[in-house]
Design a protein around this motif. Structure first.
Motif, PDB file in Angstrom:
ATOM      1  N   ASN A   3       9.669 -11.739 -56.064  1.00  0.00           N
ATOM      2  CA  ASN A   3      10.151 -11.515 -54.697  1.00  0.00           C
ATOM      3  C   ASN A   3      10.658 -12.785 -54.049  1.00  0.00           C
ATOM      4  O   ASN A   3      11.648 -12.788 -53.327  1.00  0.00           O
ATOM      5  CB  ASN A   3       9.030 -10.909 -53.847  1.00  0.00           C
ATOM      6  N   TYR A   6      14.046 -13.576 -55.322  1.00  0.00           N
ATOM      7  CA  TYR A   6      15.006 -12.597 -54.786  1.00  0.00           C
ATOM      8  C   TYR A   6      15.383 -12.929 -53.358  1.00  0.00           C
ATOM      9  O   TYR A   6      16.558 -12.941 -52.983  1.00  0.00           O
ATOM     10  CB  TYR A   6      14.387 -11.201 -54.863  1.00  0.00           C
ATOM     11  N   GLU A   7      14.363 -13.206 -52.523  1.00  0.00           N
ATOM     12  CA  GLU A   7      14.632 -13.519 -51.123  1.00  0.00           C
ATOM     13  C   GLU A   7      15.462 -14.794 -50.999  1.00  0.00           C
ATOM     14  O   GLU A   7      16.376 -14.875 -50.180  1.00  0.00           O
ATOM     15  CB  GLU A   7      13.315 -13.667 -50.347  1.00  0.00           C
ATOM     16  N   TYR A  10      18.995 -14.047 -52.006  1.00  0.00           N
ATOM     17  CA  TYR A  10      19.618 -13.126 -51.045  1.00  0.00           C
ATOM     18  C   TYR A  10      20.048 -13.857 -49.793  1.00  0.00           C
ATOM     19  O   TYR A  10      21.183 -13.736 -49.340  1.00  0.00           O
ATOM     20  CB  TYR A  10      18.627 -12.008 -50.686  1.00  0.00           C
ATOM     21  N   SER A 272       6.608  -0.877 -47.665  1.00  0.00           N
ATOM     22  CA  SER A 272       6.759  -2.291 -48.027  1.00  0.00           C
ATOM     23  C   SER A 272       7.639  -2.482 -49.259  1.00  0.00           C
ATOM     24  O   SER A 272       8.218  -3.558 -49.456  1.00  0.00           O
ATOM     25  CB  SER A 272       5.383  -2.918 -48.268  1.00  0.00           C
ATOM     26  N   GLN A 273       7.754  -1.473 -50.117  1.00  0.00           N
ATOM     27  CA  GLN A 273       8.560  -1.599 -51.332  1.00  0.00           C
ATOM     28  C   GLN A 273       9.997  -1.126 -51.144  1.00  0.00           C
ATOM     29  O   GLN A 273      10.784  -1.139 -52.089  1.00  0.00           O
ATOM     30  CB  GLN A 273       7.901  -0.791 -52.462  1.00  0.00           C
ATOM     31  N   VAL A 274      10.339  -0.665 -49.937  1.00  0.00           N
ATOM     32  CA  VAL A 274      11.703  -0.201 -49.685  1.00  0.00           C
ATOM     33  C   VAL A 274      12.587  -1.401 -49.364  1.00  0.00           C
ATOM     34  O   VAL A 274      12.354  -2.108 -48.384  1.00  0.00           O
ATOM     35  CB  VAL A 274      11.731   0.805 -48.517  1.00  0.00           C
ATOM     36  N   ARG A 275      13.583  -1.636 -50.187  1.00  0.00           N
ATOM     37  CA  ARG A 275      14.471  -2.787 -50.001  1.00  0.00           C
ATOM     38  C   ARG A 275      15.656  -2.366 -49.132  1.00  0.00           C
ATOM     39  O   ARG A 275      16.739  -2.022 -49.618  1.00  0.00           O
ATOM     40  CB  ARG A 275      14.953  -3.327 -51.333  1.00  0.00           C
ATOM     41  N   ARG A 277      17.530  -4.105 -47.320  1.00  0.00           N
ATOM     42  CA  ARG A 277      18.684  -5.015 -47.417  1.00  0.00           C
ATOM     43  C   ARG A 277      19.636  -4.598 -48.536  1.00  0.00           C
ATOM     44  O   ARG A 277      20.836  -4.871 -48.471  1.00  0.00           O
ATOM     45  CB  ARG A 277      18.192  -6.449 -47.649  1.00  0.00           C
ATOM     46  N   ASP A 278      19.101  -3.941 -49.571  1.00  0.00           N
ATOM     47  CA  ASP A 278      19.972  -3.517 -50.673  1.00  0.00           C
ATOM     48  C   ASP A 278      20.928  -2.406 -50.257  1.00  0.00           C
ATOM     49  O   ASP A 278      21.881  -2.110 -50.973  1.00  0.00           O
ATOM     50  CB  ASP A 278      19.119  -3.030 -51.855  1.00  0.00           C
ATOM     51  N   TRP A 279      20.661  -1.761 -49.116  1.00  0.00           N
ATOM     52  CA  TRP A 279      21.519  -0.675 -48.669  1.00  0.00           C
ATOM     53  C   TRP A 279      22.829  -1.190 -48.065  1.00  0.00           C
ATOM     54  O   TRP A 279      23.762  -0.417 -47.880  1.00  0.00           O
ATOM     55  CB  TRP A 279      20.797   0.178 -47.615  1.00  0.00           C
TER      56      TRP A 279
END
Length: 302
Positions: A3, A6-7, A10, A272-275, A277-279
């Motif tokens: 994570n 990734y952050e 990103y 908490s596991q829903v990303r 930002r990926d949307w």
């Protein structure tokens, strides 16, 4: 990729900031939708609105609306005058578990100035406010408010007084012309619930970290935070049976009142596991939720 990596990758690409700065969306429309929902849920009863300001400290003179303000909070670790952004909030007041809760409708960067008041007849009353008996000196008059398109309002200029003397004056406005000056002062007590709102938004929900170069983008960021604050408060206020699933994360506290903090912890556990930002699609500058089941799950909880 973990994570943290990734952050880092990103945010190094600046995607959320590009969306805030160049995305084709309006924070005013976002808050209008929330206001419509609020009126649908609570509009059958009298609605109290509170307006107050809070200073977010800033070092840079280039920050939007960064000015020198009088620090009226009397904090010992700050000077009397500080540089910051004065954010004026419009909030709706609702009652929950015997206390008042403020829900933000709009938070704007606005120059804050004091206006002179003409001499008016002075009234003195002793009333029970803020948990104790207090003497209040007040003057009332009717006027047309320019910022309300000339609507008639009743304004009250009041000062509280105790053994140490008079406190700083307050200017109160009411669009209900049937209320007396004293009625308006008593209703003003509800405004105090906006102070916990400021405290939580700044210290727990990240409003202190909302830095941007332009006023518009900064407003967008803050008004993304506001619905995140509203949802747990709203669930704690309405509290139907489905919300009880959200507070099972603390089984040792089952007999305690349902609070926004417990709702928030439950929502974090679910999402908490829903990303989110990926949307965001940087090419089309739009959100594309990849999994509609996630949205249906969230709607079920609402």
């Amino acid at each position: 990729m973990d994570n943290s990596t990734y952050e880092k990758n990103y945010f190094s690409r600046g995607l959320p900031y590009k969306w805030l700065e160049t995305g084709q969306w309006s924070y005013l429309k976002l808050m209008r939708q929330w206001t419509a929902l609020f009126l649908k849920l609570f509009g059958d009863n009298p609605v109290y609105l509170a307006i107050d300001d809070s200073i977010v400290l800033r070092h840079s003179k280039k920050a939007p609306m960064s000015q020198i303000h009088h620090q009226h909070g009397n904090k010992t670790n700050l000077s009397r005058y500080v540089r910051g952004q004065c954010r004026v909030a419009l909030a709706a007041i609702v009652k929950r578990s015997g206390c008042n809760t403020a829900l933000p409708l709009l938070l704007r960067l606005t120059p804050y100035t004091k206006e002179e008041i003409k001499r008016l007849p002075l009234n003195k009353e002793t009333v029970h406010l803020y948990g104790r008996e207090q003497q209040v000196n007040y003057r009332t008059a009717e006027a047309k408010a320019r910022f309300l398109n000339g609507q008639s309002v009743c304004f009250v200029w009041c000062e509280f007084e105790d053994s140490k003397g008079k406190k700083r004056p307050r200017l109160l406005l009411s669009t209900d012309m049937q209320l007396s000056g004293l009625d308006i002062i008593v209703a003003y007590e509800k405004r105090w619930s906006i102070e916990p709102l400021f405290n939580q938004l700044k210290n727990d929900w990240g409003m202190k970290q909302t830095w941007q170069k332009t006023r518009k983008v900064l407003h967008r960021w803050v008004h993304i935070i506001a619905p995140g604050y509203i949802v747990p408060q709203l669930r704690a206020i309405k509290c139907p049976d489905p919300v009880l699933r959200l507070i099972d994360n603390m089984p040792w506290r089952k007999n305690t009142p349902i609070t926004a903090g417990r709702i928030r912890m439950g929502l974090i556990r679910y999402f908490s596991q829903v990303r989110v930002r990926d949307w965001w699609d940087g090419k089309s500058q739009k959100f594309h939720p990849p999994d509609m089941d996630i949205l249906r799950r969230f709607e079920d909880l609402l």
